[in-house]
Write a protein that holds these residues in place. Structure first.
Motif, PDB file in Angstrom:
ATOM      1  N   LEU A  44      15.089  20.555   9.518  1.00  0.00           N
ATOM      2  CA  LEU A  44      14.963  19.603   8.411  1.00  0.00           C
ATOM      3  C   LEU A  44      15.103  18.153   8.885  1.00  0.00           C
ATOM      4  O   LEU A  44      15.456  17.278   8.089  1.00  0.00           O
ATOM      5  CB  LEU A  44      16.015  19.918   7.329  1.00  0.00           C
ATOM      6  N   ASP A  45      14.855  17.915  10.159  1.00  0.00           N
ATOM      7  CA  ASP A  45      14.885  16.544  10.668  1.00  0.00           C
ATOM      8  C   ASP A  45      13.646  15.804  10.165  1.00  0.00           C
ATOM      9  O   ASP A  45      12.512  16.279  10.289  1.00  0.00           O
ATOM     10  CB  ASP A  45      14.896  16.553  12.203  1.00  0.00           C
ATOM     11  N   LEU A  46      13.848  14.603   9.577  1.00  0.00           N
ATOM     12  CA  LEU A  46      12.753  13.877   8.949  1.00  0.00           C
ATOM     13  C   LEU A  46      11.625  13.536   9.920  1.00  0.00           C
ATOM     14  O   LEU A  46      10.437  13.643   9.570  1.00  0.00           O
ATOM     15  CB  LEU A  46      13.290  12.590   8.308  1.00  0.00           C
ATOM     16  N   ARG A  47      11.980  13.147  11.138  1.00  0.00           N
ATOM     17  CA  ARG A  47      10.939  12.792  12.101  1.00  0.00           C
ATOM     18  C   ARG A  47      10.073  14.015  12.437  1.00  0.00           C
ATOM     19  O   ARG A  47       8.843  13.921  12.505  1.00  0.00           O
ATOM     20  CB  ARG A  47      11.568  12.218  13.372  1.00  0.00           C
ATOM     21  N   GLU A  48      10.748  15.165  12.687  1.00  0.00           N
ATOM     22  CA  GLU A  48      10.006  16.386  13.026  1.00  0.00           C
ATOM     23  C   GLU A  48       9.145  16.855  11.850  1.00  0.00           C
ATOM     24  O   GLU A  48       8.010  17.298  12.020  1.00  0.00           O
ATOM     25  CB  GLU A  48      10.984  17.487  13.455  1.00  0.00           C
ATOM     26  N   LEU A  49       9.712  16.758  10.665  1.00  0.00           N
ATOM     27  CA  LEU A  49       8.960  17.182   9.482  1.00  0.00           C
ATOM     28  C   LEU A  49       7.729  16.312   9.269  1.00  0.00           C
ATOM     29  O   LEU A  49       6.662  16.798   8.879  1.00  0.00           O
ATOM     30  CB  LEU A  49       9.857  17.135   8.235  1.00  0.00           C
ATOM     31  N   GLN A  50       7.864  15.025   9.537  1.00  0.00           N
ATOM     32  CA  GLN A  50       6.728  14.128   9.373  1.00  0.00           C
ATOM     33  C   GLN A  50       5.656  14.382  10.430  1.00  0.00           C
ATOM     34  O   GLN A  50       4.456  14.362  10.139  1.00  0.00           O
ATOM     35  CB  GLN A  50       7.201  12.674   9.433  1.00  0.00           C
ATOM     36  N   LYS A  51       6.097  14.668  11.687  1.00  0.00           N
ATOM     37  CA  LYS A  51       5.140  14.999  12.742  1.00  0.00           C
ATOM     38  C   LYS A  51       4.364  16.263  12.404  1.00  0.00           C
ATOM     39  O   LYS A  51       3.172  16.388  12.705  1.00  0.00           O
ATOM     40  CB  LYS A  51       5.876  15.186  14.068  1.00  0.00           C
ATOM     41  N   ASN A  52       5.046  17.231  11.812  1.00  0.00           N
ATOM     42  CA  ASN A  52       4.415  18.522  11.481  1.00  0.00           C
ATOM     43  C   ASN A  52       3.652  18.487  10.152  1.00  0.00           C
ATOM     44  O   ASN A  52       3.116  19.511   9.716  1.00  0.00           O
ATOM     45  CB  ASN A  52       5.469  19.623  11.425  1.00  0.00           C
ATOM     46  N   GLY A  53       3.674  17.354   9.513  1.00  0.00           N
ATOM     47  CA  GLY A  53       2.945  17.250   8.245  1.00  0.00           C
ATOM     48  C   GLY A  53       3.657  17.901   7.082  1.00  0.00           C
ATOM     49  O   GLY A  53       3.016  18.223   6.066  1.00  0.00           O
ATOM     50  N   ARG A  54       4.961  18.084   7.175  1.00  0.00           N
ATOM     51  CA  ARG A  54       5.709  18.726   6.082  1.00  0.00           C
ATOM     52  C   ARG A  54       6.183  17.703   5.053  1.00  0.00           C
ATOM     53  O   ARG A  54       6.388  18.045   3.885  1.00  0.00           O
ATOM     54  CB  ARG A  54       6.914  19.481   6.632  1.00  0.00           C
ATOM     55  N   ILE A  55       6.399  16.471   5.489  1.00  0.00           N
ATOM     56  CA  ILE A  55       6.643  15.388   4.543  1.00  0.00           C
ATOM     57  C   ILE A  55       5.685  14.259   4.879  1.00  0.00           C
ATOM     58  O   ILE A  55       5.195  14.135   6.017  1.00  0.00           O
ATOM     59  CB  ILE A  55       8.108  14.882   4.570  1.00  0.00           C
ATOM     60  N   GLY A  56       5.421  13.407   3.905  1.00  0.00           N
ATOM     61  CA  GLY A  56       4.474  12.329   4.107  1.00  0.00           C
ATOM     62  C   GLY A  56       5.165  11.043   4.535  1.00  0.00           C
ATOM     63  O   GLY A  56       6.361  11.010   4.836  1.00  0.00           O
ATOM     64  N   ARG A  57       4.377  10.012   4.548  1.00  0.00           N
ATOM     65  CA  ARG A  57       4.881   8.693   4.938  1.00  0.00           C
ATOM     66  C   ARG A  57       5.883   8.192   3.901  1.00  0.00           C
ATOM     67  O   ARG A  57       5.619   8.259   2.688  1.00  0.00           O
ATOM     68  CB  ARG A  57       3.713   7.723   5.049  1.00  0.00           C
ATOM     69  N   ILE A  58       7.036   7.719   4.371  1.00  0.00           N
ATOM     70  CA  ILE A  58       8.062   7.199   3.469  1.00  0.00           C
ATOM     71  C   ILE A  58       7.603   5.833   2.973  1.00  0.00           C
ATOM     72  O   ILE A  58       7.313   4.937   3.775  1.00  0.00           O
ATOM     73  CB  ILE A  58       9.423   7.096   4.173  1.00  0.00           C
ATOM     74  N   GLU A  59       7.514   5.675   1.678  1.00  0.00           N
ATOM     75  CA  GLU A  59       7.049   4.430   1.079  1.00  0.00           C
ATOM     76  C   GLU A  59       8.222   3.697   0.452  1.00  0.00           C
ATOM     77  O   GLU A  59       9.078   4.311  -0.202  1.00  0.00           O
ATOM     78  CB  GLU A  59       5.967   4.714   0.028  1.00  0.00           C
ATOM     79  N   VAL A  60       8.261   2.388   0.646  1.00  0.00           N
ATOM     80  CA  VAL A  60       9.370   1.575   0.141  1.00  0.00           C
ATOM     81  C   VAL A  60       8.801   0.375  -0.617  1.00  0.00           C
ATOM     82  O   VAL A  60       7.878  -0.297  -0.142  1.00  0.00           O
ATOM     83  CB  VAL A  60      10.280   1.093   1.296  1.00  0.00           C
ATOM     84  N   GLU A  61       9.345   0.138  -1.796  1.00  0.00           N
ATOM     85  CA  GLU A  61       9.019  -1.049  -2.569  1.00  0.00           C
ATOM     86  C   GLU A  61      10.290  -1.902  -2.638  1.00  0.00           C
ATOM     87  O   GLU A  61      11.363  -1.378  -2.997  1.00  0.00           O
ATOM     88  CB  GLU A  61       8.553  -0.675  -3.982  1.00  0.00           C
ATOM     89  N   VAL A  62      10.197  -3.183  -2.276  1.00  0.00           N
ATOM     90  CA  VAL A  62      11.392  -4.035  -2.230  1.00  0.00           C
ATOM     91  C   VAL A  62      11.208  -5.262  -3.096  1.00  0.00           C
ATOM     92  O   VAL A  62      10.084  -5.702  -3.350  1.00  0.00           O
ATOM     93  CB  VAL A  62      11.713  -4.466  -0.776  1.00  0.00           C
ATOM     94  N   ALA A  63      12.364  -5.760  -3.539  1.00  0.00           N
ATOM     95  CA  ALA A  63      12.411  -7.023  -4.278  1.00  0.00           C
ATOM     96  C   ALA A  63      13.760  -7.670  -4.002  1.00  0.00           C
ATOM     97  O   ALA A  63      14.783  -6.977  -3.890  1.00  0.00           O
ATOM     98  CB  ALA A  63      12.226  -6.770  -5.773  1.00  0.00           C
ATOM     99  N   THR A  64      13.768  -9.018  -3.841  1.00  0.00           N
ATOM    100  CA  THR A  64      15.023  -9.729  -3.554  1.00  0.00           C
ATOM    101  C   THR A  64      15.492 -10.468  -4.795  1.00  0.00           C
ATOM    102  O   THR A  64      14.679 -10.989  -5.580  1.00  0.00           O
ATOM    103  CB  THR A  64      14.819 -10.729  -2.408  1.00  0.00           C
ATOM    104  N   GLU A  65      16.804 -10.471  -4.965  1.00  0.00           N
ATOM    105  CA  GLU A  65      17.392 -11.153  -6.119  1.00  0.00           C
ATOM    106  C   GLU A  65      18.829 -11.558  -5.793  1.00  0.00           C
ATOM    107  O   GLU A  65      19.650 -10.692  -5.469  1.00  0.00           O
ATOM    108  CB  GLU A  65      17.365 -10.213  -7.338  1.00  0.00           C
ATOM    109  N   LYS A  66      19.102 -12.841  -5.816  1.00  0.00           N
ATOM    110  CA  LYS A  66      20.442 -13.384  -5.585  1.00  0.00           C
ATOM    111  C   LYS A  66      21.038 -12.913  -4.269  1.00  0.00           C
ATOM    112  O   LYS A  66      22.184 -12.416  -4.212  1.00  0.00           O
ATOM    113  CB  LYS A  66      21.378 -13.025  -6.737  1.00  0.00           C
TER     114      LYS A  66
END
Length: 404
Positions: A44-66
């Motif tokens: 269940l290592d994220l890097r291995e799972l992503q290499k094997n196509g078991r999880i997709g690209r991690i997407e991040v939406e950011v916003a700054t405030e104060k």
């Protein structure tokens, strides 16, 4: 939204985060990979799972405030629901992004297949609605068109006189004679194909020849014209076996399927169905004097009629029917059990209409609705025959007895 790089996305993990400092998207992604590495083992290592196509690209939406960074993390997964839930729970263990403190909270795990199911349902509703609105009316039009074609194309022509007939006329053992082409079409529409039209007042020779080879049923309109046609056919040499009639005042061409079948089932042997109207027409030719004489005689006989109940024994009927069997004869009896008239079955109905004082009828034939109605109107108490036909309305106060 970036590319997921996996074939099938079953679930999507949604997590909110807040960082007490200013960070970029790669900082958040790196923190997730770095702080979960080795936490759940190799499977269940994220890097291995992503290499094997078991999880997709991690997407991040950011916003700054104060001076703080907030946002949403999305992780597409093709793992099963249990493994996806474990990955989601592991996100909440991340407590720092770079040098800044962070907090991640998983909000939901969305089943992407639910969205597909909803889309399938919506599309199916749309397709079904379109089908109902466009296809069904077209089907009705096709049905009507085919039905009309069958009505016309089903009619063939028989003999040198080109008589309108059904396509089953040659193969059938029995044939139904009707008056005209419209009658043929109505019977064809209701799946009766062994039918042929008389085609005029003169009896065609091919019809006479046909009657010698097949069982013939004449299907007449329920009016006086039907009796005239029957007389013409008999006088023209047509060998008729049975007679069927449309309800009184109705024509064969306008009957429904149920009415057609009912009328044909109620057919009776021709020797019982010589219409009284034919005989009445002949009597009119003899002048009004005979009518007046007949009325005087009927009035005199009615005055002498005794209305007290009359009883006949079953033994008597058995003996009488035995003596008549095979002779096609009918006997009329008065209340004293005396034979007042013996006639052929063919002459039974017209004779019954002219004679009075009849309390019982014994004959070698089938008891029909028409006979029962006339007998009731003449005050007959018993009608005894070989068989009882289709009697839809049994007259009250009169006994119908079958003695085969």
């Amino acid at each position: 939204m970036g590319k997921t790089y996996i074939d099938t996305v079953k679930y999507t993990v949604y997590a909110d985060f807040i960082v007490s400092g200013l960070v970029e998207k790669p900082d958040v992604v790196g923190a997730v990979f770095g702080q979960t590495e080795g936490l759940l083992g190799e499977d269940l290592d994220l890097r291995e799972l992503q290499k094997n196509g078991r999880i997709g690209r991690i997407e991040v939406e950011v916003a700054t405030e104060k001076g703080k960074t907030k946002g949403v993390i999305k992780i597409p997964s093709s793992l099963d629901m249990v493994e996806t839930a474990i990955i989601a729970a592991a996100l909440e263990t991340v407590d720092r992004v770079g040098p800044c403190e962070a907090k991640i909270e998983v909000k939901k795990i969305e089943d992407n297949r639910n969205q597909k199911r909803k889309k399938i349902i919506d599309t199916a509703k749309s397709l079904l609605k379109r089908l109902i609105e466009t296809q069904i009316p077209e089907s009705r039009e096709i049905t009507d068109m085919v039905r009309k074609e069958v009505k016309a194309s089903g009619v063939v022509f028989y003999g040198p006189e080109k008589l309108p007939a059904g396509p089953g006329i040659e193969l059938a053992d029995s044939v139904i004679l009707v008056e005209g082409r419209a009658d043929v079409i109505n019977l064809l529409k209701n799946d009766v194909t062994n039918v042929i039209a008389i085609g005029g007042a003169k009896v065609p020779k091919s019809l006479v020849e046909l009657s010698k080879k097949k069982e013939i049923t004449v299907f007449l309109d329920g009016d006086r014209g039907g009796d005239i046609i029957l007389k013409e056919l008999l006088n023209g040499g047509t060998e008729i076996d049975y007679v069927a009639r449309a309800p009184r005042g109705r024509e064969v061409e306008e009957l429904t399927r149920k009415e057609l079948i009912k009328a044909l089932r109620n057919k009776a042997p021709v020797n019982q169905e010589v219409g009284p109207s034919i005989n009445q027409a002949e009597e009119k030719k003899n002048g009004k004097n005979s009518d007046k004489k007949k009325k005087r005689e009927e009035k005199k006989e009615k005055e002498e009629v005794d209305d007290s109940p009359v009883e006949f024994s079953e033994e008597m009927f058995k003996e009488e029917i035995g003596s008549l069997k095979g002779r096609l004869k009918a006997r009329f009896y008065n209340r004293d059990k005396e034979v007042i008239k013996e006639v052929s079955v063919r002459e039974m109905l017209p004779t019954l209409q002219k004679i009075e004082g009849v309390k019982a009828i014994v004959f070698d034939g089938i008891i029909t609705q028409r006979l029962a109605d006339i007998a009731k109107s003449k005050g007959v108490a018993y009608v005894v025959g070989i068989k009882i036909g289709n009697i839809n309305k049994k007259p009250e106060g009169m006994k119908l007895i079958a003695m085969s």
